[in-house]
Design a protein around this motif. Structure first.
Motif, PDB file in Angstrom:
ATOM      1  N   ARG A 101       0.840  -1.197   0.000  1.00  0.00           N
ATOM      2  CA  ARG A 101       0.000   0.000   0.000  1.00  0.00           C
ATOM      3  C   ARG A 101       0.871   1.242   0.000  1.00  0.00           C
ATOM      4  O   ARG A 101       1.918   1.292   0.622  1.00  0.00           O
ATOM      5  N   ILE A 102       0.402   2.266  -0.729  1.00  0.00           N
ATOM      6  CA  ILE A 102       1.093   3.552  -0.748  1.00  0.00           C
ATOM      7  C   ILE A 102       0.526   4.390   0.388  1.00  0.00           C
ATOM      8  O   ILE A 102      -0.646   4.780   0.363  1.00  0.00           O
ATOM      9  N   GLU A 103       1.346   4.634   1.392  1.00  0.00           N
ATOM     10  CA  GLU A 103       0.896   5.384   2.560  1.00  0.00           C
ATOM     11  C   GLU A 103       1.292   6.851   2.397  1.00  0.00           C
ATOM     12  O   GLU A 103       2.460   7.217   2.507  1.00  0.00           O
ATOM     13  N   ILE A 104       0.315   7.691   2.102  1.00  0.00           N
ATOM     14  CA  ILE A 104       0.560   9.122   1.910  1.00  0.00           C
ATOM     15  C   ILE A 104      -0.492   9.889   2.695  1.00  0.00           C
ATOM     16  O   ILE A 104      -1.684   9.609   2.583  1.00  0.00           O
ATOM     17  N   SER A 105      -0.033  10.852   3.455  1.00  0.00           N
ATOM     18  CA  SER A 105      -0.959  11.680   4.227  1.00  0.00           C
ATOM     19  C   SER A 105      -0.835  13.117   3.742  1.00  0.00           C
ATOM     20  O   SER A 105       0.080  13.845   4.107  1.00  0.00           O
ATOM     21  N   ILE A 106      -1.746  13.504   2.867  1.00  0.00           N
ATOM     22  CA  ILE A 106      -1.750  14.840   2.286  1.00  0.00           C
ATOM     23  C   ILE A 106      -3.184  15.351   2.293  1.00  0.00           C
ATOM     24  O   ILE A 106      -4.119  14.604   1.997  1.00  0.00           O
ATOM     25  N   GLU A 107      -3.331  16.615   2.631  1.00  0.00           N
ATOM     26  CA  GLU A 107      -4.658  17.221   2.583  1.00  0.00           C
ATOM     27  C   GLU A 107      -5.165  17.207   1.144  1.00  0.00           C
ATOM     28  O   GLU A 107      -4.412  17.393   0.198  1.00  0.00           O
ATOM     29  N   ARG A 108      -6.432  16.952   0.972  1.00  0.00           N
ATOM     30  CA  ARG A 108      -7.097  16.896  -0.336  1.00  0.00           C
ATOM     31  C   ARG A 108      -6.639  15.717  -1.191  1.00  0.00           C
ATOM     32  O   ARG A 108      -6.644  15.774  -2.412  1.00  0.00           O
ATOM     33  N   LEU A 109      -6.252  14.638  -0.531  1.00  0.00           N
ATOM     34  CA  LEU A 109      -5.931  13.410  -1.262  1.00  0.00           C
ATOM     35  C   LEU A 109      -6.602  12.235  -0.585  1.00  0.00           C
ATOM     36  O   LEU A 109      -6.585  12.116   0.649  1.00  0.00           O
ATOM     37  N   LEU A 110      -7.191  11.370  -1.388  1.00  0.00           N
ATOM     38  CA  LEU A 110      -7.705  10.115  -0.849  1.00  0.00           C
ATOM     39  C   LEU A 110      -7.304   8.975  -1.783  1.00  0.00           C
ATOM     40  O   LEU A 110      -7.051   9.177  -2.968  1.00  0.00           O
ATOM     41  N   THR A 111      -7.241   7.789  -1.212  1.00  0.00           N
ATOM     42  CA  THR A 111      -6.882   6.598  -1.975  1.00  0.00           C
ATOM     43  C   THR A 111      -8.154   5.823  -2.316  1.00  0.00           C
ATOM     44  O   THR A 111      -8.986   5.582  -1.448  1.00  0.00           O
ATOM     45  N   LEU A 112      -8.272   5.453  -3.575  1.00  0.00           N
ATOM     46  CA  LEU A 112      -9.431   4.705  -4.034  1.00  0.00           C
ATOM     47  C   LEU A 112      -8.989   3.292  -4.372  1.00  0.00           C
ATOM     48  O   LEU A 112      -8.253   3.056  -5.321  1.00  0.00           O
ATOM     49  N   LYS A 113      -9.445   2.348  -3.581  1.00  0.00           N
ATOM     50  CA  LYS A 113      -9.123   0.938  -3.806  1.00  0.00           C
ATOM     51  C   LYS A 113     -10.445   0.210  -3.991  1.00  0.00           C
ATOM     52  O   LYS A 113     -11.021  -0.335  -3.054  1.00  0.00           O
ATOM     53  N   ASP A 114     -10.922   0.238  -5.208  1.00  0.00           N
ATOM     54  CA  ASP A 114     -12.238  -0.308  -5.525  1.00  0.00           C
ATOM     55  C   ASP A 114     -12.124  -1.059  -6.847  1.00  0.00           C
ATOM     56  O   ASP A 114     -11.082  -1.045  -7.499  1.00  0.00           O
ATOM     57  N   TYR A 115     -13.211  -1.719  -7.241  1.00  0.00           N
ATOM     58  CA  TYR A 115     -13.219  -2.408  -8.532  1.00  0.00           C
ATOM     59  C   TYR A 115     -14.633  -2.420  -9.085  1.00  0.00           C
ATOM     60  O   TYR A 115     -15.563  -2.813  -8.370  1.00  0.00           O
ATOM     61  N   PRO A 116     -14.791  -1.985 -10.335  1.00  0.00           N
ATOM     62  CA  PRO A 116     -13.764  -1.317 -11.137  1.00  0.00           C
ATOM     63  C   PRO A 116     -13.735   0.181 -10.846  1.00  0.00           C
ATOM     64  O   PRO A 116     -14.783   0.804 -10.685  1.00  0.00           O
ATOM     65  N   ASN A 117     -12.542   0.759 -10.798  1.00  0.00           N
ATOM     66  CA  ASN A 117     -12.428   2.194 -10.565  1.00  0.00           C
ATOM     67  C   ASN A 117     -13.048   2.999 -11.703  1.00  0.00           C
ATOM     68  O   ASN A 117     -13.366   4.178 -11.528  1.00  0.00           O
ATOM     69  N   SER A 118     -13.234   2.367 -12.846  1.00  0.00           N
ATOM     70  CA  SER A 118     -13.790   3.077 -13.996  1.00  0.00           C
ATOM     71  C   SER A 118     -15.207   3.591 -13.741  1.00  0.00           C
ATOM     72  O   SER A 118     -15.654   4.516 -14.427  1.00  0.00           O
ATOM     73  N   ARG A 119     -15.906   3.041 -12.777  1.00  0.00           N
ATOM     74  CA  ARG A 119     -17.264   3.526 -12.507  1.00  0.00           C
ATOM     75  C   ARG A 119     -17.239   4.986 -12.024  1.00  0.00           C
ATOM     76  O   ARG A 119     -18.239   5.688 -12.059  1.00  0.00           O
TER      77      ARG A 119
END
Length: 368
Positions: free
Chosen positions: A247-265
């Motif tokens: 996992r890419i662990e990044i803590s930045i304001e105005r950023l979120l991680t999307l781990k879904d399937y399919p992301n194309s939706r």
């Protein structure tokens, strides 16, 4: 051997067994699921079974298909040799074939395992089909050419618009890229912002630099996030593969991680995507009309992402950057997010006329 036919098993005689293999991403699995979904739509009573080496078997089950699983050789300890793993694969596949007695076996993988061939050869009633995406780097095609003779039909999803020849007696069938979702299945921008809890005033930037199993993306990603963070009008979404182990662990304001399937939706919501040019992702982005900056991964074994993405740049449907520095990335982002440029790029994606080959393949398989 197959169980002899009987009235109680007649309903199984037209069943289809899909076998997507594991890969760096979810390309094989996504392709077969896209085809299976269209087959079910055309013929709801058709029995569809999956047997896969992909750890993302839950995605198959979520679609309502029966699925069997064997881990890839890479997940076994070193003392398990390749021939032992293939024997295990052969035995499991033979049992599935005996239980369901499919008429059609659809394989999707870059390499055909010995266990697959040993389990399926000699079954005269079984039509063997290989969905084999054409590799762009020709030296890699030679390695699998001899395996094609084992299959009755080879279905080759191409790079751009191709009319599928559906004559069942022809061995090679070329078709359009396979795309998982229909346009009607995508969420609206308002729906995405509500789901992800993003305020309406922000523009959305989606980042998908590739499957973490292959790419070393940290340096480019670091530059990219620094640029985007300086723009206060942006909210960025970092796409992460559901099968990545790191996992890419990044803590930045105005950023979120999307781990879904399919992301194309979620693609309708994005004003800009910054992405690698992998086969599935590239054609989904162009098919769904997402303004994009492509940073092609040049370290893949057989996939020529540079050649693919340059077609989009030539059509002014995307910008391509190879090993970009800070200034190049910043200029490209400013360019695409300019309102008039954004609309022009979005319109140009549709001029590529990328059609979805999933339904054509589904019809062909049913015809076989």
């Amino acid at each position: 051997m197959y169980i002899e036919s009987g009235a109680s098993r007649e309903s199984m005689k037209n069943s289809i067994l899909f076998m997507p293999t594991n890969g760096a991403g979810l390309g094989h699995l996504t392709r077969t699921l896209a085809i299976a979904r269209r087959i079910r739509k055309i013929d709801p009573n058709r029995e569809i079974i999956f047997f896969t080496t992909s750890p993302a078997i839950n995605l198959i089950l979520q679609e309502g298909f029966l699925a069997y699983y064997i881990p890839s050789k890479m997940f076994f300890p070193d003392y398990i040799w390749s021939n032992q793993w293939n024997e295990l694969l052969e035995k499991q596949l033979k049992l599935i074939l005996q239980l369901h007695q499919p008429k059609t076996f659809v394989y999707d993988g870059a390499f055909v395992y010995y266990g697959v061939m040993a389990a399926t050869e000699g079954i005269t009633s079984l039509k063997r089909v290989w969905v084999k995406r054409k590799q762009n780097k020709p030296e890699k095609d030679v390695e699998t050419k001899s395996k094609e003779n084992f299959f009755h039909h080879i279905i080759i999803p191409g790079e751009y618009q191709i009319n599928l020849d559906s004559q069942a007696e022809i061995k090679y069938h070329y078709c359009n890229p396979v795309i998982y979702l229909d346009k009607s299945e995508l969420l609206s921008k308002d729906e995405v912002k509500e789901i992800l809890k993003i305020p309406n005033e922000y523009k959305l930037v989606y980042i998908q630099l590739g499957a973490g199993n292959i790419n070393d993306i940290e340096s480019t990603l670091s530059i990219l996030l620094s640029i985007l963070e300086n723009r206060k009008d942006l909210y960025f979404v970092l796409g992460e593969s559901i099968i990545t182990s790191n996992r890419i662990e990044i803590s930045i304001e105005r950023l979120l991680t999307l781990k879904d399937y399919p992301n194309s939706r979620y693609y309708n919501a994005f004003d800009l995507t910054i992405s690698a040019a992998g086969y599935n992702t590239f054609f989904e982005l162009m098919h769904f009309g997402v303004p994009s900056i492509f940073i092609p991964n040049e370290k893949t074994k057989s996939d020529d992402q540079v050649a693919r993405s340059m077609v989009a740049e030539k059509a002014k449907a995307a910008i391509v950057l190879r090993n970009p520095n800070y200034q190049e990335l910043e200029n490209a982002i400013d360019n695409v997010l300019n309102l008039s440029n954004n609309m022009i790029i979005r319109n140009n994606t549709q001029k590529l006329n990328i059609q979805n080959g999933a339904e054509d393949i589904a019809k062909l398989i049913l015809k076989l």
